[in-house]
Motif scaffolding. Structure first.
Motif, PDB file in Angstrom:
ATOM      1  N   VAL A  56      55.699  14.329  14.291  1.00  0.00           N
ATOM      2  CA  VAL A  56      54.866  15.095  15.210  1.00  0.00           C
ATOM      3  C   VAL A  56      55.755  16.119  15.897  1.00  0.00           C
ATOM      4  CG1 VAL A  56      53.438  15.002  17.281  1.00  0.00           C
ATOM      5  CG2 VAL A  56      53.312  13.174  15.576  1.00  0.00           C
ATOM      6  N   TYR A  57      55.324  17.368  15.875  1.00  0.00           N
ATOM      7  CA  TYR A  57      56.035  18.439  16.566  1.00  0.00           C
ATOM      8  C   TYR A  57      55.092  19.012  17.607  1.00  0.00           C
ATOM      9  CZ  TYR A  57      58.405  22.832  17.478  1.00  0.00           C
ATOM     10  OH  TYR A  57      59.029  23.885  18.098  1.00  0.00           O
ATOM     11  N   ASP A  58      55.494  18.951  18.870  1.00  0.00           N
ATOM     12  CA  ASP A  58      54.606  19.409  19.941  1.00  0.00           C
ATOM     13  C   ASP A  58      54.903  20.831  20.412  1.00  0.00           C
ATOM     14  OD1 ASP A  58      56.892  19.183  21.464  1.00  0.00           O
ATOM     15  OD2 ASP A  58      56.144  17.542  22.703  1.00  0.00           O
ATOM     16  N   GLY A  59      55.848  21.494  19.771  1.00  0.00           N
ATOM     17  CA  GLY A  59      56.164  22.867  20.126  1.00  0.00           C
ATOM     18  C   GLY A  59      57.185  23.021  21.232  1.00  0.00           C
ATOM     19  N   SER A  60      57.627  21.918  21.821  1.00  0.00           N
ATOM     20  CA  SER A  60      58.554  22.010  22.945  1.00  0.00           C
ATOM     21  C   SER A  60      60.014  22.115  22.501  1.00  0.00           C
ATOM     22  CB  SER A  60      58.393  20.793  23.861  1.00  0.00           C
ATOM     23  OG  SER A  60      58.764  19.619  23.167  1.00  0.00           O
ATOM     24  N   GLU A  61      60.276  21.865  21.253  1.00  0.00           N
ATOM     25  CA  GLU A  61      61.641  21.819  20.750  1.00  0.00           C
ATOM     26  C   GLU A  61      61.946  23.072  19.924  1.00  0.00           C
ATOM     27  OE1 GLU A  61      64.085  18.309  18.400  1.00  0.00           O
ATOM     28  OE2 GLU A  61      61.958  18.125  18.753  1.00  0.00           O
ATOM     29  N   ASP A  62      63.161  23.581  20.025  1.00  0.00           N
ATOM     30  CA  ASP A  62      63.578  24.704  19.197  1.00  0.00           C
ATOM     31  C   ASP A  62      63.444  24.301  17.725  1.00  0.00           C
ATOM     32  OD1 ASP A  62      65.904  25.956  17.499  1.00  0.00           O
ATOM     33  OD2 ASP A  62      65.530  27.348  19.147  1.00  0.00           O
ATOM     34  N   PRO A  63      62.816  25.135  16.900  1.00  0.00           N
ATOM     35  CA  PRO A  63      62.609  24.779  15.495  1.00  0.00           C
ATOM     36  C   PRO A  63      63.893  24.425  14.747  1.00  0.00           C
ATOM     37  CG  PRO A  63      61.269  26.670  16.030  1.00  0.00           C
ATOM     38  CD  PRO A  63      62.148  26.403  17.224  1.00  0.00           C
ATOM     39  N   ARG A  64      65.012  25.092  15.070  1.00  0.00           N
ATOM     40  CA  ARG A  64      66.273  24.763  14.373  1.00  0.00           C
ATOM     41  C   ARG A  64      66.758  23.375  14.773  1.00  0.00           C
ATOM     42  NH1 ARG A  64      68.629  30.323  16.203  1.00  0.00           N
ATOM     43  NH2 ARG A  64      67.612  29.389  17.962  1.00  0.00           N
ATOM     44  N   HIS A  65      66.626  23.038  16.056  1.00  0.00           N
ATOM     45  CA  HIS A  65      67.008  21.699  16.520  1.00  0.00           C
ATOM     46  C   HIS A  65      66.115  20.647  15.858  1.00  0.00           C
ATOM     47  CE1 HIS A  65      67.207  18.241  19.295  1.00  0.00           C
ATOM     48  NE2 HIS A  65      68.458  18.605  19.427  1.00  0.00           N
ATOM     49  N   PHE A  66      64.839  20.957  15.774  1.00  0.00           N
ATOM     50  CA  PHE A  66      63.890  20.058  15.112  1.00  0.00           C
ATOM     51  C   PHE A  66      64.314  19.818  13.668  1.00  0.00           C
ATOM     52  CE2 PHE A  66      59.919  19.283  12.780  1.00  0.00           C
ATOM     53  CZ  PHE A  66      59.415  18.218  13.506  1.00  0.00           C
ATOM     54  N   ARG A  67      64.674  20.903  12.969  1.00  0.00           N
ATOM     55  CA  ARG A  67      65.112  20.786  11.573  1.00  0.00           C
ATOM     56  C   ARG A  67      66.339  19.885  11.474  1.00  0.00           C
ATOM     57  NH1 ARG A  67      67.582  25.957   9.829  1.00  0.00           N
ATOM     58  NH2 ARG A  67      69.362  24.991  10.797  1.00  0.00           N
ATOM     59  N   ASP A  68      67.334  20.144  12.308  1.00  0.00           N
ATOM     60  CA  ASP A  68      68.603  19.429  12.200  1.00  0.00           C
ATOM     61  C   ASP A  68      68.508  17.967  12.616  1.00  0.00           C
ATOM     62  OD1 ASP A  68      69.693  21.781  11.312  1.00  0.00           O
ATOM     63  OD2 ASP A  68      70.580  22.315  13.243  1.00  0.00           O
ATOM     64  N   HIS A  69      67.643  17.673  13.589  1.00  0.00           N
ATOM     65  CA  HIS A  69      67.612  16.313  14.137  1.00  0.00           C
ATOM     66  C   HIS A  69      66.432  15.460  13.682  1.00  0.00           C
ATOM     67  CE1 HIS A  69      71.096  17.010  16.643  1.00  0.00           C
ATOM     68  NE2 HIS A  69      70.604  18.215  16.840  1.00  0.00           N
ATOM     69  N   LYS A  70      65.389  16.091  13.137  1.00  0.00           N
ATOM     70  CA  LYS A  70      64.224  15.322  12.680  1.00  0.00           C
ATOM     71  C   LYS A  70      64.036  15.396  11.169  1.00  0.00           C
ATOM     72  CE  LYS A  70      62.734  14.071  16.803  1.00  0.00           C
ATOM     73  NZ  LYS A  70      61.815  14.744  17.633  1.00  0.00           N
ATOM     74  N   LEU A  71      64.229  16.578  10.589  1.00  0.00           N
ATOM     75  CA  LEU A  71      63.950  16.750   9.170  1.00  0.00           C
ATOM     76  C   LEU A  71      65.131  16.377   8.280  1.00  0.00           C
ATOM     77  CD1 LEU A  71      61.979  20.119   9.289  1.00  0.00           C
ATOM     78  CD2 LEU A  71      61.061  17.804   9.228  1.00  0.00           C
ATOM     79  N   LYS A  72      66.321  16.852   8.614  1.00  0.00           N
ATOM     80  CA  LYS A  72      67.486  16.581   7.764  1.00  0.00           C
ATOM     81  C   LYS A  72      67.771  15.088   7.602  1.00  0.00           C
ATOM     82  CE  LYS A  72      69.959  20.921   7.848  1.00  0.00           C
ATOM     83  NZ  LYS A  72      71.172  21.638   8.252  1.00  0.00           N
ATOM     84  N   PRO A  73      67.629  14.276   8.662  1.00  0.00           N
ATOM     85  CA  PRO A  73      67.885  12.844   8.484  1.00  0.00           C
ATOM     86  C   PRO A  73      66.968  12.166   7.454  1.00  0.00           C
ATOM     87  CG  PRO A  73      67.916  13.384  10.813  1.00  0.00           C
ATOM     88  CD  PRO A  73      67.422  14.600  10.078  1.00  0.00           C
ATOM     89  N   LEU A  74      65.849  12.800   7.123  1.00  0.00           N
ATOM     90  CA  LEU A  74      64.945  12.232   6.122  1.00  0.00           C
ATOM     91  C   LEU A  74      65.497  12.360   4.710  1.00  0.00           C
ATOM     92  CD1 LEU A  74      61.507  13.570   7.401  1.00  0.00           C
ATOM     93  CD2 LEU A  74      62.497  11.291   7.733  1.00  0.00           C
ATOM     94  N   GLY A  75      66.532  13.168   4.540  1.00  0.00           N
ATOM     95  CA  GLY A  75      67.088  13.370   3.208  1.00  0.00           C
ATOM     96  C   GLY A  75      66.380  14.466   2.440  1.00  0.00           C
ATOM     97  N   GLY A  76      65.646  15.282   3.122  1.00  0.00           N
ATOM     98  CA  GLY A  76      64.932  16.375   2.470  1.00  0.00           C
ATOM     99  C   GLY A  76      63.472  16.033   2.278  1.00  0.00           C
ATOM    100  N   ILE A  77      62.703  17.068   2.008  1.00  0.00           N
ATOM    101  CA  ILE A  77      61.252  16.928   1.889  1.00  0.00           C
ATOM    102  C   ILE A  77      60.837  17.391   0.506  1.00  0.00           C
ATOM    103  CG2 ILE A  77      59.039  17.698   2.829  1.00  0.00           C
ATOM    104  CD1 ILE A  77      60.603  18.347   5.449  1.00  0.00           C
ATOM    105  N   ASP A  78      59.982  16.622  -0.149  1.00  0.00           N
ATOM    106  CA  ASP A  78      59.497  16.982  -1.481  1.00  0.00           C
ATOM    107  C   ASP A  78      58.201  17.781  -1.430  1.00  0.00           C
ATOM    108  OD1 ASP A  78      61.576  15.632  -2.922  1.00  0.00           O
ATOM    109  OD2 ASP A  78      60.589  13.746  -2.443  1.00  0.00           O
ATOM    110  N   VAL A  79      57.271  17.379  -0.562  1.00  0.00           N
ATOM    111  CA  VAL A  79      55.957  18.020  -0.493  1.00  0.00           C
ATOM    112  C   VAL A  79      55.569  18.213   0.969  1.00  0.00           C
ATOM    113  CG1 VAL A  79      53.506  17.814  -1.067  1.00  0.00           C
ATOM    114  CG2 VAL A  79      55.223  16.923  -2.648  1.00  0.00           C
ATOM    115  N   VAL A  80      55.067  19.416   1.278  1.00  0.00           N
ATOM    116  CA  VAL A  80      54.586  19.725   2.619  1.00  0.00           C
ATOM    117  C   VAL A  80      53.192  20.317   2.497  1.00  0.00           C
ATOM    118  CG1 VAL A  80      54.884  21.248   4.611  1.00  0.00           C
ATOM    119  CG2 VAL A  80      56.875  20.179   3.561  1.00  0.00           C
ATOM    120  N   VAL A  81      52.286  19.880   3.351  1.00  0.00           N
ATOM    121  CA  VAL A  81      50.990  20.522   3.505  1.00  0.00           C
ATOM    122  C   VAL A  81      50.962  21.030   4.939  1.00  0.00           C
ATOM    123  CG1 VAL A  81      48.498  20.249   3.464  1.00  0.00           C
ATOM    124  CG2 VAL A  81      49.913  18.978   1.832  1.00  0.00           C
TER     125      VAL A  81
END
Length: 150
Positions: free
Chosen positions: A14-39
């Motif tokens: 869940v992204y509520d818009g309060s976080e810088d998108p780059r910080h969100f990428r580095d701290h929420k998305l990268k730890p997942l090991g990458g994303i295969d499919v996004v809608v």
């Protein structure tokens, strides 16, 4: 996020818009090991960080801009990771390929009858309460489909 996980998603964020998108990428998305499919139904500033976090051969489907902001993605990101970025707009699909659209709708109805797909009905309203239904959607008080009943 809860509904996505209940329906079989491996991860939901869940992204509520309060976080810088780059910080969100580095701290929420990268730890997942990458994303295969996004809608992406929201659009806005997160699409580029999401695309940057995608795995090689990933697929991103854009279906709306609920945030009101239309994002931009640099083409080199698609090239170096062999990514597909596809837009799906049902209205255009129906207008440009009406026979295929009817066939697609019939297939989805068949899948529903056969219980291959199970759309979530988040709320039902009597038709004379349609304004309440729209207000519930606008206030993000529902998940899934909102159905108006006669």
């Amino acid at each position: 996020a809860r509904v996505a996980l209940e329906k079989g998603a491996d991860e939901a964020i869940v992204y509520d818009g309060s976080e810088d998108p780059r910080h969100f990428r580095d701290h929420k998305l990268k730890p997942l090991g990458g994303i295969d499919v996004v809608v992406d139904m929201v659009g806005g500033p997160l699409l580029e960080p999401i695309v940057r976090s995608m795995n090689f051969d990933g697929r991103c489907v854009v279906v709306g801009f609920a945030s009101g902001a239309i994002p931009e993605v640099k083409a080199n990101l698609l090239l170096v990771k062999n990514l597909s970025l596809v837009g799906v707009y049902w209205g255009a699909h129906a207008r440009h390929r009406p026979a295929l659209f009817r066939e697609s709708c019939a297939t989805v109805v068949d899948w529903w009858r056969e219980k291959v797909v199970d759309p979530r009905v988040g709320a039902t309203f009597a038709l004379d309460r349609a304004a309440e239904a729209v207000a519930a959607l606008g206030a993000r008080q529902t998940t899934g489909k909102v159905v108006l009943l006669p």
